[in-house]
Design a protein around this motif. Structure first.
Motif, short mmCIF file in Angstrom:
data_model
loop_
_atom_site.label_atom_id
_atom_site.label_comp_id
_atom_site.label_asym_id
_atom_site.label_seq_id
_atom_site.Cartn_x
_atom_site.Cartn_y
_atom_site.Cartn_z
N VAL A 116 13.12 -8.95 15.89
CA VAL A 116 14.13 -9.33 14.89
C VAL A 116 13.97 -8.59 13.57
N ASN A 117 12.82 -7.96 13.38
CA ASN A 117 12.53 -7.30 12.10
C ASN A 117 12.45 -5.79 12.32
N HIS A 118 13.35 -5.06 11.68
CA HIS A 118 13.42 -3.60 11.87
C HIS A 118 12.10 -2.91 11.56
N LYS A 119 11.49 -3.25 10.44
CA LYS A 119 10.34 -2.47 9.96
C LYS A 119 9.11 -2.63 10.84
N LEU A 120 9.05 -3.71 11.65
CA LEU A 120 7.89 -3.91 12.52
C LEU A 120 7.90 -2.98 13.72
N ARG A 121 9.02 -2.32 13.97
CA ARG A 121 9.10 -1.43 15.13
C ARG A 121 8.55 -0.04 14.80
N TYR A 122 8.45 0.29 13.53
CA TYR A 122 8.06 1.63 13.15
C TYR A 122 6.57 1.94 13.31
N LYS A 169 -6.40 -7.49 17.36
CA LYS A 169 -6.36 -6.44 16.34
C LYS A 169 -4.92 -5.99 16.08
N ILE A 170 -4.16 -5.86 17.15
CA ILE A 170 -2.75 -5.49 16.99
C ILE A 170 -2.01 -6.58 16.22
N GLY A 171 -2.36 -7.84 16.51
CA GLY A 171 -1.75 -8.97 15.80
C GLY A 171 -2.02 -8.92 14.31
N LYS A 224 0.12 -7.96 8.92
CA LYS A 224 0.07 -7.21 7.67
C LYS A 224 1.41 -6.52 7.41
N MET A 225 1.99 -5.96 8.47
CA MET A 225 3.27 -5.27 8.32
C MET A 225 4.40 -6.24 8.02
N ASN A 226 4.26 -7.49 8.43
CA ASN A 226 5.30 -8.48 8.20
C ASN A 226 5.30 -8.98 6.76
N GLY A 227 4.25 -8.60 6.02
CA GLY A 227 4.19 -8.94 4.60
C GLY A 227 4.98 -7.94 3.78
#
Length: 269
Positions: A86-92, A235-237, A242-245
Motif C-alpha cells: 500500500v505504500n509506494h516508497k517501501l517498494r524501492y 532483519k528485513i523487517g 525504518k523505511m516506513n518512518g
C-alpha cells in the motif's frame, strides 16, 4: 463501479494464489512499461516517467508474491511487509537490492564466459596473485561508486513518480512538462535493467531439466531455512520499519557505510 469488500488480500493469499496473482502483477508491470514507451513516443515524458515508476513498483510487489508462492514466508515473517502493498516508497529498497544484483550479475556472467573461453586465466590467478588482488580492489571501488549512484537514485524514486504527474512548488516550480527525453531515457535504462534481471531470475524457476530442478529446489530450501535460522526475515523487517518512518535515513546510512568501506579499501591499496 463500487468494489465489494472481502476478506482476501495480498497478505492472506495461499501459495497457489500467490503464483497466480504474481503472474498477473508481472504482466501488468510489462503493460505499464509498454504504455510508458508509447507516452514517450508522443513526447509526454512526464507521464511516461511516472508510468515507468509504476511498472517498477508492480514488479516489486510481484517478486514478493512470487517468492512466497515458491515457499518463502516474507508476508508471514517480515514485520510491516503488509505496507509494501500500500505504500509506494517501501517498494524501492527492494528495487535497489535487485539493481545491485543486476550490476554484479552482468559482470559475473561476463567473467564466467571469459573463464570458459580462456581456462588459463584460472592458473594466472595463482601466478599473479598480487596483480589480480589489485584489479579486484579497483573493481570493488568502481562498483561502490556505481552502487552509490543507485542509492541516491532510489532515495529520490518516489519523487520521480510524483514529479511526472503533478505540478508542485518546492522553492522552485516543478512541472511534468519540464521532464525531457534525456530524463526519461535515463530512468528507462535503469528500470529496464531491473526488469531484465527479474525475467532472468524467473526463468531459473522455469527450468525443465530434472537435475537443474533438483539442485534448484535444494538451494531454495537451504535459503528458506537460512532466512529463519539467521533471523533474515527479522532483519528485513527492521529495514521495512525504518523505511516506513519519515525521511531517507536508511539510504543515508547505507551510503555512509559504503563510503567508509571504500576508504578502507583505498587505504589498504
Amino acid at each position: 463501479m463500487m468494489r465489494e469488500k472481502g476478506n482476501k488480500s495480498f497478505m492472506n493469499l495461499s501459495k497457489e494464489e500467490c503464483l497466480v496473482v504474481s503472474k498477473e502483477t508481472f504482466r501488468n508491470a510489462k503493460n505499464k512499461h509498454s504504455d510508458a514507451l508509447i507516452l514517450a513516443k508522443n513526447n509526454s515524458y512526464g507521464m511516461a516517467t511516472s508510468t515507468l515508476m509504476l511498472s517498477l513498483e508492480e514488479n516489486m510487489k510481484a517478486v514478493i508474491l512470487f517468492l512466497d508462492g515458491n515457499g518463502f514466508e516474507f508476508r508471514k515473517r517480515v514485520k510491516g511487509i503488509k505496507y509494501l502493498f500500500v505504500n509506494h516508497k517501501l517498494r524501492y529498497p527492494l528495487g535497489l537490492i535487485l539493481s545491485g544484483f543486476n550490476i554484479f550479475g552482468k559482470d559475473l556472467i561476463g567473467f564466467i564466459v571469459r573463464i570458459a573461453s580462456t581456462p588459463s586465466l584460472i592458473k594466472d590467478f595463482s601466478i599473479n596473485e598480487k596483480e589480480w588482488e589489485g584489479l579486484a580492489l579497483n573493481y570493488i571501488s568502481e562498483k561502490i561508486n556505481q552502487l552509490s549512484e543507485e542509492i541516491i537514485w532510489f532515495s529520490n524514486a518516489d519523487y520521480l513518480r510524483q514529479d511526472g504527474m503533478y505540478v508542485d512548488y518546492d522553492n522552485v516550480l516543478k512541472t511534468p512538462l519540464s521532464i525531457d527525453k534525456e530524463d526519461f531515457n535515463n530512468i528507462l535504462t535503469r528500470v529496464s535493467g531491473i526488469s531484465e534481471f527479474i525475467d532472468k531470475f524467473l526463468s531459473i524457476f522455469g527450468q525443465s531439466n530434472e537435475s537443474t530442478d533438483a539442485e534448484l529446489k535444494t538451494q531454495v530450501k537451504k535459503l528458506q531455512k537460512q532466512l529463519i535460522s539467521e533471523k533474515g526475515y527479522d532483519k528485513i523487517g527492521m529495514i521495512v520499519t525504518k523505511m516506513n518512518g519519515k525521511g531517507n535515513n536508511l539510504y543515508i546510512d547505507i551510503l555512509k557505510n559504503l563510503q567508509e568501506f571504500k576508504k578502507d579499501i583505498n587505504d589498504d591499496f
